[in-house]
Structure formats: C-alpha cells, structure tokens
Write an enzyme that holds these catalytic residues in place. Sequence first.
Site, PDB file in Angstrom:
ATOM      1  N   GLY A  53       0.782  -1.222   0.000  1.00 26.06           N
ATOM      2  CA  GLY A  53       0.000   0.000   0.000  1.00 26.06           C
ATOM      3  C   GLY A  53       0.816   1.275   0.000  1.00 26.06           C
ATOM      4  N   GLU A 111       4.976  -5.777   1.521  1.00 22.31           N
ATOM      5  CA  GLU A 111       4.529  -6.237   0.200  1.00 22.31           C
ATOM      6  C   GLU A 111       4.199  -5.088  -0.748  1.00 22.31           C
ATOM      7  OE1 GLU A 111       0.988  -8.239   1.784  1.00 22.31           O
ATOM      8  OE2 GLU A 111       2.028 -10.134   1.556  1.00 22.31           O
ATOM      9  N   PRO A 112       5.178  -4.263  -1.094  1.00 23.73           N
ATOM     10  CA  PRO A 112       4.860  -3.172  -2.021  1.00 23.73           C
ATOM     11  C   PRO A 112       4.585  -3.686  -3.435  1.00 23.73           C
ATOM     12  CG  PRO A 112       7.225  -3.246  -1.607  1.00 23.73           C
ATOM     13  CD  PRO A 112       6.602  -4.287  -0.718  1.00 23.73           C
ATOM     14  N   GLY A 113       3.576  -3.153  -4.080  1.00 16.62           N
ATOM     15  CA  GLY A 113       3.302  -3.484  -5.477  1.00 16.62           C
ATOM     16  C   GLY A 113       3.475  -2.225  -6.313  1.00 16.62           C
ATOM     17  N   ARG A 163      -7.986   2.173 -14.540  1.00 15.96           N
ATOM     18  CA  ARG A 163      -8.151   2.849 -13.250  1.00 15.96           C
ATOM     19  C   ARG A 163      -9.000   4.127 -13.294  1.00 15.96           C
ATOM     20  NH1 ARG A 163      -4.350   4.714 -10.734  1.00 15.96           N
ATOM     21  NH2 ARG A 163      -4.973   4.189  -8.616  1.00 15.96           N
ATOM     22  N   CYS A 193     -16.153   2.173 -26.476  1.00 11.86           N
ATOM     23  CA  CYS A 193     -17.541   2.624 -26.542  1.00 11.86           C
ATOM     24  C   CYS A 193     -18.154   2.709 -25.155  1.00 11.86           C
ATOM     25  CB  CYS A 193     -18.346   1.681 -27.419  1.00 11.86           C
ATOM     26  SG  CYS A 193     -17.904   1.877 -29.124  1.00 11.86           S
TER      27      CYS A 193
HETATM   28  C1  LIG Z   1      -2.756  -5.346  -3.319  1.00 15.34           C
HETATM   29  C2  LIG Z   1      -1.981  -5.879  -2.218  1.00 15.34           C
HETATM   30  C3  LIG Z   1      -0.668  -5.457  -2.033  1.00 15.34           C
HETATM   31  C4  LIG Z   1      -0.016  -4.410  -2.871  1.00 15.34           C
HETATM   32  O1  LIG Z   1      -0.659  -3.183  -2.804  1.00 15.34           O
HETATM   33  P1  LIG Z   1       0.047  -1.895  -3.403  1.00 15.34           P
HETATM   34  O2  LIG Z   1      -0.905  -0.795  -3.115  1.00 15.34           O
HETATM   35  O3  LIG Z   1       0.208  -2.125  -4.864  1.00 15.34           O
HETATM   36  O4  LIG Z   1       1.367  -1.763  -2.719  1.00 15.34           O
HETATM   37  C5  LIG Z   1       0.053  -6.047  -1.014  1.00 15.34           C
HETATM   38  N1  LIG Z   1      -0.494  -6.996  -0.208  1.00 15.34           N
HETATM   39  C6  LIG Z   1      -1.761  -7.411  -0.370  1.00 15.34           C
HETATM   40  C7  LIG Z   1      -2.285  -8.455   0.522  1.00 15.34           C
HETATM   41  C8  LIG Z   1      -2.555  -6.863  -1.361  1.00 15.34           C
HETATM   42  O5  LIG Z   1      -3.819  -7.283  -1.505  1.00 15.34           O
END
Ligand SMILES: *Cc1c(COP(=O)(O)O)cnc(C)c1O
Length: 435
Positions: free
Chosen positions: A249, A291-293, A331, A362
């Site tokens: 997050g 857990e950064p995405g 998004r 569309c």
């Molecule tokens: C989506 C998610 C993430 C990554 O979230 P980001 O906002 O992209 O960092 C990490 N852990 C869990 C469990 C998630 O569902």
Amino acid sequence: MILDNHPFELNSKGHLEIGGVDSINLANKYGTPLYVYDVSIIRENCRSFVDTFKDLGVSAQVAYASKAFSSTAMLQVVKQEGLSLDVVSQGELYTAIQADFPPSKIHMHGNNKSVEELSMAIEYGIGCIVVDNFFEIDLISKLLKKYNKTIDVLIRVTPGIESKTHQYIMTGNEDSKFGFNLHNGQADKAFLQLYNNENIHFKGLHCHIGSQIFEADGFKMATTMLFKKIGEWNKLHDYTPEVLNLGGGFGIRYTKEDTPLPYSSVVKELVAKVKEHASMFDMTIPEIWIEPGRAIAGNAGLTLYTVGSKKDIPGVRSYVSVDGGMTDNLRPALYQAKYEGVLANKAAQPVTDLVSVAGKCCESGDMLIWDLPVPEIGSNDILAVFSTGAYGYSMASHYNRFPNAAVVFVENGQDKLVVRRESFHDVVKNDLSYE
Ligand SMILES: *Cc1c(COP(=O)(O)O)cnc(C)c1O
C-alpha cells in the site's frame, strides 16, 4: 512543470526521454499504445526498501505484490534485486516459475484459493501461504496430508483500521472479505487450528490496511493492534511469531497532489514501532515482511499513445482521443483515478491549450485525463501518460476486441520488447466455429 513530478527528462530535441531513449523513437519502433518502463527506476524502488532494512540491520523480506504488474521480464528484474514475491493465482504463480523465481521466496495470497491453486503451491514448495479463512485451513490440512508435506503459513487478520485517504479510522468490527477478524474471536480460533496442526508451521501474522498510503501512521497503528493480539497468544500459549507482515500500500505520485514520504522514512518508522513493541512484550523482534506493489512498478512505467481525433465543444471543453483507453488503463474508469501527461514530441513547448483525453472504447466513462494542459495539440502527436506502471497492463482487457498493448523495458539507453503486442489472431485464438 509536470515533469517535476515524474522521474523523466527531456532530450536535446525537446522530446521526452526514457532510460536514455527518445520516447518518439520507441513509439515509431513499437507502435502505440505502448507501455514503457525505465528499469533503473524499478531497481531504485526495490533498493529503497531493501537497503533501508539492511541499513537498519533487521531481518526482512520485501515481497513484490506481482498483481501490480506481472510479466516474465518484470519478475526477473525483481528477482535480480533480491525481493520475494506475492502471487494470488495459478497464473501469477506460473509466471513466477517461468521467471525462475525461487519457490521458497514466493508467498500465496487470496480469499478463495482453490484446490488447484493450493496444490500447485504445495507441489512447487512455495515459501509461505497467507491463510485467509476457515474453509482454506480445511483445504490446506487435507492437501498437506495427501502430499505428506508441511508448509509455512501466516494468518491474515483484519485489524480494523481503515485508511480513508490518509486519515486512519478504527473500526472495531471491520467489514472486509479478507482475513480473520481480530476482535470477534475468529483470529483466535484460526490461531489454534493452525498452531495445533502438525503439517503446518505457523510463522506469524499478516495484515494489509489499504493502498496509496503516504506516511507511516497506518502501519504503526496496525503494528500496535497486531502486537496486542500477539501479547495475548504469548501469555496463553507461549507463542512468539517469527514473522510480522505489514502488507503493501506504499503510495506513489500520480499527480502533484500526491505527496508520499520517501519509503526509507516510512520503513524506518515502522521498524522502530515493531522494535518498541517487541521489547515492550519482551520478545525477540520478528522478521518484518512488507509487500509493495505499486511502489515498485508504478512510477517506473508510462504509456505512449497516438493522438487521433479532436472535438471542440465551444464553451464546454475540447476532447482529444487517443488510440487506447480503459482497455490498457482501467483505473480512471474504475475509480476516477487521476493521471498527468505530456505531449512527448512537444514536451519543451509552452502550454497553450486545455484538453480532456478520451479513450476509444464505446463507453462515455472511458476518459483517461480530464483538463490536461498541453501545447497546441493535433493528430499524430504522441501523448505520454505517467505512472501507469502498476495496475495498467495487469488490469488490461479485450473490451471492443482491442489487442493488448506491448511492453518495452528501457535501461542504459537500450530498449527491449518484453511483452509482444497482441495480434488479431490472438484476439480470436480461443474462438471456436459454430457452423
Ligand atoms: C494489493 C496488495 C498489495 C499491494 O498493494 P500496493 O498498493 O500495490 O502496494 C500487497 N499486499 C496485499 C495483501 C494486497 O492485496
């Protein structure tokens, strides 16, 4: 200047440059819409987390949440940087295996893991399953017996903290499809089931409090809530967790309104909080996982589009349409996400117009950017939309039967195609005839 908000530069021609390559050359070479990643920024993002933990001398795993952007090349880069990996499906796990990701560094998430998904995870011997619900505990126990194997698990709990756009509210009774409630006895019941299961190694706790989080407060509150529960389990069952996973997050800059603190500062604060609580409860400091995405992939990527039609509605607004839209970036349509962009071929020219950028699907909702200041804009200009590296390609669809766009990686002045553009053959490849 919009470029002040994004990690890219102009070259001597006044064109937007990415990783030492002229974006206009990329658009000409690979076509548009095109996702382009500056790999050095992906690496920098990875290191900002990994190095901070190293500098602090705490054991940690930084797991890239691969749902943000999963492709073989992306996972290879993340592997090179020493990160671990989160997957939530067989498709994501399969991609990780294709990228030769060490199974022991893969963690599996999901609120409805199937027998097939869990079996695949167990067969590959992945590092950890993050257990979400009672149904899953049952499934895992049965499968582990069948395979005669053991596995490490974390338990996902919902601490009852919600991040409402940077203000955190406590909700004693969180309404979420994910995880075990920390307050109504469910987490305790799950703890006992996992702790007493001989095939399961119960490693610790996980929580994920939201996305686009700009500072450490939410993570610190979550740490406090988790330790409260850990303290109870410690007293009752002499339990000390080996791992505390505080989820992802970490926010990024989409527009100038977004002001995330440097990840190093956020990590330092949350580590301090974990240490403080561990010593308060007289426990060894657990390994800290995050857990950064988005924070790994988001600002490293941008999308190049070719401008097509323009529609001026006098006194209302000017629409310009590009050759992509909600099919490559869902998004804005999904949750009114905001983006910034520049005309990549006129990035040095003074801004004179205000336009709204429409996709070509569309759907009236298929708008990419409202009210974007641009120089004089016309068809065949190349528009770059910034910070599309996360949840862009990964959420792409085939709506209106648009083939999915290609992905190019750029590093040290070299560009490389890492996901081919889909062909029309790809679009119909699963269709079967009915005559
Ligand atoms: C989506 C998610 C993430 C990554 O979230 P980001 O906002 O992209 O960092 C990490 N852990 C869990 C469990 C998630 O569902």
